[in-house]
Design an enzyme around this catalytic site. Structure first.
Site, PDB file in Angstrom:
ATOM      1  N   LYS A  21       7.447 -37.963  27.550  1.00 55.81           N
ATOM      2  CA  LYS A  21       6.050 -38.024  28.037  1.00 55.81           C
ATOM      3  C   LYS A  21       5.085 -37.586  26.935  1.00 55.81           C
ATOM      4  O   LYS A  21       4.087 -38.249  26.673  1.00 55.81           O
ATOM      5  CB  LYS A  21       5.891 -37.097  29.236  1.00 55.81           C
ATOM      6  CG  LYS A  21       4.463 -36.831  29.663  1.00 55.81           C
ATOM      7  CD  LYS A  21       4.354 -35.917  30.875  1.00 55.81           C
ATOM      8  CE  LYS A  21       4.450 -34.456  30.558  1.00 55.81           C
ATOM      9  NZ  LYS A  21       3.243 -33.825  30.014  1.00 55.81           N
ATOM     10  N   ASN A  22       5.419 -36.471  26.257  1.00 57.32           N
ATOM     11  CA  ASN A  22       4.470 -35.889  25.304  1.00 57.32           C
ATOM     12  C   ASN A  22       4.461 -36.582  23.954  1.00 57.32           C
ATOM     13  O   ASN A  22       3.721 -36.195  23.060  1.00 57.32           O
ATOM     14  CB  ASN A  22       4.741 -34.392  25.153  1.00 57.32           C
ATOM     15  CG  ASN A  22       4.386 -33.651  26.426  1.00 57.32           C
ATOM     16  OD1 ASN A  22       3.746 -34.210  27.321  1.00 57.32           O
ATOM     17  ND2 ASN A  22       4.818 -32.420  26.527  1.00 57.32           N
TER      18      ASN A  22
ATOM     19  N   CYS B 194      -6.047 -25.098  33.513  1.00 56.32           N
ATOM     20  CA  CYS B 194      -5.059 -25.523  34.504  1.00 56.32           C
ATOM     21  C   CYS B 194      -4.289 -24.265  34.917  1.00 56.32           C
ATOM     22  O   CYS B 194      -4.583 -23.160  34.478  1.00 56.32           O
ATOM     23  CB  CYS B 194      -4.144 -26.583  33.914  1.00 56.32           C
ATOM     24  SG  CYS B 194      -2.998 -25.928  32.734  1.00 56.32           S
TER      25      CYS B 194
ATOM     26  N   ARG C 238      -6.735 -23.139  28.283  1.00 57.40           N
ATOM     27  CA  ARG C 238      -6.465 -24.342  27.484  1.00 57.40           C
ATOM     28  C   ARG C 238      -7.727 -24.946  26.859  1.00 57.40           C
ATOM     29  O   ARG C 238      -8.111 -26.076  27.106  1.00 57.40           O
ATOM     30  CB  ARG C 238      -5.711 -25.361  28.326  1.00 57.40           C
ATOM     31  CG  ARG C 238      -4.465 -24.713  28.915  1.00 57.40           C
ATOM     32  CD  ARG C 238      -3.444 -25.596  29.458  1.00 57.40           C
ATOM     33  NE  ARG C 238      -2.846 -26.483  28.481  1.00 57.40           N
ATOM     34  CZ  ARG C 238      -2.009 -27.458  28.866  1.00 57.40           C
ATOM     35  NH1 ARG C 238      -1.786 -27.629  30.127  1.00 57.40           N
ATOM     36  NH2 ARG C 238      -1.477 -28.255  27.976  1.00 57.40           N
TER      37      ARG C 238
ATOM     38  N   ASP D 287       7.800 -25.039  27.272  1.00 60.78           N
ATOM     39  CA  ASP D 287       8.018 -25.966  28.391  1.00 60.78           C
ATOM     40  C   ASP D 287       9.389 -25.809  29.030  1.00 60.78           C
ATOM     41  O   ASP D 287       9.693 -26.498  29.997  1.00 60.78           O
ATOM     42  CB  ASP D 287       7.831 -27.419  27.936  1.00 60.78           C
ATOM     43  CG  ASP D 287       6.389 -27.703  27.611  1.00 60.78           C
ATOM     44  OD1 ASP D 287       6.120 -28.740  26.981  1.00 60.78           O
ATOM     45  OD2 ASP D 287       5.529 -26.882  27.968  1.00 60.78           O
TER      46      ASP D 287
ATOM     47  N   ARG E 298       4.588 -36.002  37.672  1.00 60.29           N
ATOM     48  CA  ARG E 298       3.832 -36.273  36.440  1.00 60.29           C
ATOM     49  C   ARG E 298       4.758 -36.272  35.233  1.00 60.29           C
ATOM     50  O   ARG E 298       4.464 -36.905  34.232  1.00 60.29           O
ATOM     51  CB  ARG E 298       2.764 -35.180  36.245  1.00 60.29           C
ATOM     52  CG  ARG E 298       1.654 -35.185  37.255  1.00 60.29           C
ATOM     53  CD  ARG E 298       0.599 -34.191  36.846  1.00 60.29           C
ATOM     54  NE  ARG E 298       0.309 -34.324  35.416  1.00 60.29           N
ATOM     55  CZ  ARG E 298      -0.209 -33.332  34.693  1.00 60.29           C
ATOM     56  NH1 ARG E 298      -0.482 -32.180  35.238  1.00 60.29           N
ATOM     57  NH2 ARG E 298      -0.466 -33.512  33.398  1.00 60.29           N
TER      58      ARG E 298
HETATM   59  C1  EPZ Z   1       1.063 -29.690  24.492  1.00 56.19           C
HETATM   60  O1  EPZ Z   1      -0.082 -29.225  25.160  1.00 56.19           O
HETATM   61  C2  EPZ Z   1       1.966 -30.253  25.572  1.00 56.19           C
HETATM   62  N1  EPZ Z   1       1.290 -31.366  26.241  1.00 56.19           N
HETATM   63  C3  EPZ Z   1       2.313 -29.153  26.580  1.00 56.19           C
HETATM   64  O2  EPZ Z   1       3.226 -29.707  27.510  1.00 56.19           O
HETATM   65  C4  EPZ Z   1       3.008 -28.019  25.830  1.00 56.19           C
HETATM   66  O3  EPZ Z   1       3.278 -26.967  26.729  1.00 56.19           O
HETATM   67  C5  EPZ Z   1       2.096 -27.510  24.701  1.00 56.19           C
HETATM   68  O4  EPZ Z   1       1.738 -28.618  23.833  1.00 56.19           O
HETATM   69  C6  EPZ Z   1       2.771 -26.435  23.849  1.00 56.19           C
HETATM   70  O5  EPZ Z   1       3.944 -26.952  23.303  1.00 56.19           O
HETATM   71  C7  EPZ Z   1       1.241 -32.569  25.620  1.00 56.19           C
HETATM   72  O6  EPZ Z   1       1.730 -32.736  24.512  1.00 56.19           O
HETATM   73  C8  EPZ Z   1       0.562 -33.683  26.375  1.00 56.19           C
HETATM   74  P1  EPZ Z   1      -1.487 -26.637  22.545  1.00 56.19           P
HETATM   75  P2  EPZ Z   1      -1.397 -28.814  24.306  1.00 56.19           P
HETATM   76  O7  EPZ Z   1      -2.795 -27.199  22.133  1.00 56.19           O
HETATM   77  O8  EPZ Z   1      -1.477 -29.611  23.077  1.00 56.19           O
HETATM   78  C9  EPZ Z   1      -4.377 -22.876  22.487  1.00 56.19           C
HETATM   79  C10 EPZ Z   1       4.052 -30.186  29.632  1.00 56.19           C
HETATM   80  O9  EPZ Z   1       4.570 -29.432  30.451  1.00 56.19           O
HETATM   81  N2  EPZ Z   1      -5.427 -23.803  22.040  1.00 56.19           N
HETATM   82  O10 EPZ Z   1      -0.334 -26.737  21.609  1.00 56.19           O
HETATM   83  O11 EPZ Z   1      -2.560 -28.809  25.237  1.00 56.19           O
HETATM   84  C11 EPZ Z   1      -3.919 -23.147  23.911  1.00 56.19           C
HETATM   85  O12 EPZ Z   1      -4.752 -22.507  24.833  1.00 56.19           O
HETATM   86  C12 EPZ Z   1       2.816 -29.749  28.892  1.00 56.19           C
HETATM   87  O13 EPZ Z   1       4.496 -31.328  29.320  1.00 56.19           O
HETATM   88  C13 EPZ Z   1      -6.695 -23.308  21.746  1.00 56.19           C
HETATM   89  O14 EPZ Z   1      -6.949 -22.109  21.862  1.00 56.19           O
HETATM   90  O15 EPZ Z   1      -1.064 -27.313  23.914  1.00 56.19           O
HETATM   91  C14 EPZ Z   1      -2.505 -22.586  23.912  1.00 56.19           C
HETATM   92  O16 EPZ Z   1      -2.571 -21.190  24.130  1.00 56.19           O
HETATM   93  C15 EPZ Z   1       2.295 -28.442  29.426  1.00 56.19           C
HETATM   94  N3  EPZ Z   1      -7.665 -24.161  21.330  1.00 56.19           N
HETATM   95  C16 EPZ Z   1      -2.015 -22.843  22.488  1.00 56.19           C
HETATM   96  O17 EPZ Z   1      -3.196 -23.097  21.707  1.00 56.19           O
HETATM   97  C17 EPZ Z   1      -7.412 -25.510  21.165  1.00 56.19           C
HETATM   98  O18 EPZ Z   1      -8.337 -26.253  20.756  1.00 56.19           O
HETATM   99  C18 EPZ Z   1      -1.093 -24.048  22.347  1.00 56.19           C
HETATM  100  O19 EPZ Z   1      -1.718 -25.134  23.021  1.00 56.19           O
HETATM  101  C19 EPZ Z   1      -6.127 -25.992  21.454  1.00 56.19           C
HETATM  102  C20 EPZ Z   1      -5.145 -25.127  21.882  1.00 56.19           C
END
Ligand code: EPZ
Length: 420
Positions: A22-23, A117, A122, A307, A399
């Site tokens: 998915k990701n 969420c 996020r 995850d 999802r």
């Molecule tokens: C991706 O989400 C995945 N989703 C998530 O999978 C996964 O848990 C996550 O990466 C971490 O591996 C997809 O790829 C569609 P991040 P993403 O940006 O990119 C902070 C699932 O279950 N952050 O790597 O949204 C954020 O708050 C989902 O399939 C900022 O502060 O996660 C978090 O604490 C859930 N500012 C950390 O970074 C930003 O601009 C990592 O988030 C962006 C992120």
């Protein structure tokens, strides 16, 4: 809304096929906006999130052609809108992935600000600041990210304050058509980022360093179409292996990739699993033994993936001994703990760590899913309960897990879907 009814006490046994990731599929679908040629994407999983992304492309005037195997052909030459509406973004935060491609290709984008969420606030500040450093003018108003750029984006040297998967992906896509070189430091190293980079390279992009913490992209004037097969889903793979270990079973997962699950396989072996791997399969056998508790700490790849934290908490809940699990990526990813404790688990939350004292069996109960991976962990908990468990609000699970009850039934689980 449907719910899943699970009768616990069965050791999973058998073989299942793993779907596309998915990701990885979501950013690759967004990348189709970077060219006016046709992009064919294969091995897409049958998931709500994929449907939502196709709907999002559709509402921009890009009509994907879907074949019976859910391969899609996308030609964004018919695009007539550069806006991702809140109605779609609120159901899938990954909609933010159209921001980089729209800016790079059309010089404009309006994307609803994804709200928080269940697992955390996020924010997307790093996406925005990186694109601004490439020359985009971005303002956030009325709940929308409104971005424009005069002419082409410019290559930039970007240091990501935090490792962000979709942040890295958004910038990498935008940089493929930028004028000059973009360097992303502290880039995400997740396999899904590498899969996207490999697809972009097939489309004519010039990218190096994908999979390391420094990705270098030299912009080109345009990209062309390609045909690309999405990598297998490592989180789906790990979820079924953890379910097999928790139920003391023996399961083989095929059409997957063992080379991107080192941290998870190591923890499963520590839990007492006997693991064999081949080129595209993994077999886990507990030989009927109760798993041992393990301790772990989530972090960006190649460390243990966030995850799979909830799923391992379910394993520890019925394992022998006490294990601690520390969540370092998201600030609120323990929602499943309270539901598991209602099932007789002995889990204490101490800040961003849970201490899990294993019990022999859990007790079936009605529980509620709050996010995608928490739903999976409650299903695992139901599989190791002495009675019937009903997991409500399973639209979360649909999802991210393709045909989850059918696959678990193939492995012998007593699980059925009923309207709630
Ligand atoms: C991706 O989400 C995945 N989703 C998530 O999978 C996964 O848990 C996550 O990466 C971490 O591996 C997809 O790829 C569609 P991040 P993403 O940006 O990119 C902070 C699932 O279950 N952050 O790597 O949204 C954020 O708050 C989902 O399939 C900022 O502060 O996660 C978090 O604490 C859930 N500012 C950390 O970074 C930003 O601009 C990592 O988030 C962006 C992120």
């Amino acid at each position: 809304m449907d719910k899943l009814i699970i009768k616990g006490g069965v050791s999973l046994n058998g073989e299942i096929r793993i779907a596309g990731a998915k990701n990885s599929a979501l950013p690759i679908l967004a990348a189709s906006l970077l060219t006016r040629d046709t992009v064919q994407i294969r091995n897409l999983p049958h998931l709500y999130d994929i449907t939502t992304m196709l709907e999002l492309l559709g509402c921009m005037g890009v009509e994907p052609i879907v074949d019976e195997k859910l391969s899609v052909e996308i030609n964004s030459g018919t695009i007539n809108s550069f806006s991702a509406p809140y109605e779609l973004v609120k159901t899938m935060r990954a909609s933010i992935l159209v921001l980089g491609p729209l800016l790079a290709c059309y010089g404009q984008a309006e994307v609803a600000l994804p709200g928080g969420c269940a697992i955390g606030s996020r924010p997307v500040n790093l996406h925005i600041s990186a694109l601004e450093s490439m020359g985009a003018s971005i303002r956030v108003e009325d709940g929308y990210i409104k971005a424009t750029v005069d002419g082409r984006l410019k290559g930039s040297h970007i240091f990501m304050d935090l490792v962000t998967v979709t942040g890295t992906e958004n910038v990498m896509m935008a940089a493929t058509l930028a004028d000059g070189r973009t360097v992303i430091e502290n880039a995400a190293r997740e396999p899904e980022v590498v899969d996207l980079a490999n697809c972009l390279i097939e489309m004519g992009a010039r990218i190096e360093g994908q999979g390391t913490d420094t990705v270098i992209i030299d912009g080109v004037p345009e990209l062309h179409g390609c045909s690309y097969s999405v990598m297998p889903d490592r989180i789906e793979t790990g979820t079924y292996l953890i379910a097999a270990a928790a139920t003391r079973g023996r399961v083989r997962v095929k059409d997957t990739r063992p080379d991107i699950l080192d941290a998870v396989l190591a923890k499963l072996e520590q839990a007492g699993a006997d693991i064999k791997v081949g080129k595209d399969w993994i077999e886990l056998d507990m030989h009927g033994r109760r798993p041992r508790s393990v301790s772990l700490r989530t972090a960006p790849y190649p460390a243990f993936p966030t995850d799979m934290q909830a799923q391992f908490t379910a394993l520890n809940a019925i394992a022998e001994g006490t294990g601690s699990i520390t969540e370092t990526v998201f600030e609120n990813r323990f929602m499943h703990v309270h539901e598991m404790n209602r099932m007789g688990a002995a889990i204490r939350v101490e800040g961003n760590t849970v201490i899990v004292d294993g019990v022999e069996m859990l007790k079936g109960a009605p529980v509620m899913a709050t996010d995608l991976r928490a739903s999976a962990s409650l299903i695992i908990a139901g599989l190791v309960s002495d009675n019937e468990t009903s997991v409500d609000r399973i639209y979360h699970i649909d999802r991210g897990y393709e045909c989850i009850e059918e696959k678990l039934q193939l492995l012998g689980a007593k699980i059925r879907r009923v309207p709630s």
